[in-house]
Design an enzyme around this catalytic site. Structure first.
Site: not given
Length: 127
Positions: A35-36, A39-40, A43-44, A63, A70, A114
């Protein structure tokens, strides 16, 4: 307060995609691929791992902005690696370049911002 952060700091995190990480499970689609939003989140996590350990006690980052593409689907069972690199420091704002790869290809890229917070002050303002 002075923070011991430098442009170029980076971190990498990885995970193996499970059914709980899929668009179908998350509710962002009905297909069993990574799922997007997951993934986010990875990354965070890479971005905070790049800098939070260098902050004094009582401080953290949150954040405040994501701009992510994606690029490709990843099936259940494949490992995903996310990398974040601190590109710019503007006071308490931290700007990161982020990307993610699975075992075969780049699956995501973009930018993430951030902000450094004092945890005690932050929590007193949200009650």
């Amino acid at each position: 307060m002075e923070f011991n952060l430098k442009e170029g700091m980076e971190a990498t995190v990885e995970k193996t995609v499970t059914k709980d990480d899929t668009a179908a499970k998350f509710g962002s689609g009905d297909i069993d691929v990574y799922a997007t939003p997951m993934m986010v989140g990875l990354m965070e996590n890479a971005a905070l791992n790049a800098v939070d350990k260098e902050l004094p006690d009582g401080y953290a980052t949150v954040g405040i902005h994501v701009d992510i593409k994606h690029l490709a689907a990843t099936p259940v069972g494949m490992k995903v690696t996310a990398k974040a690199k601190l590109e710019k420091i503007d006071g308490k704002k931290l700007y990161f370049k982020v990307e993610a790869h699975d075992e075969k290809k780049k699956i995501g890229e973009g930018n993430h911002t951030r902000y450094i917070i004092n945890k005690e002050k932050f929590f007193s303002n949200i009650k």
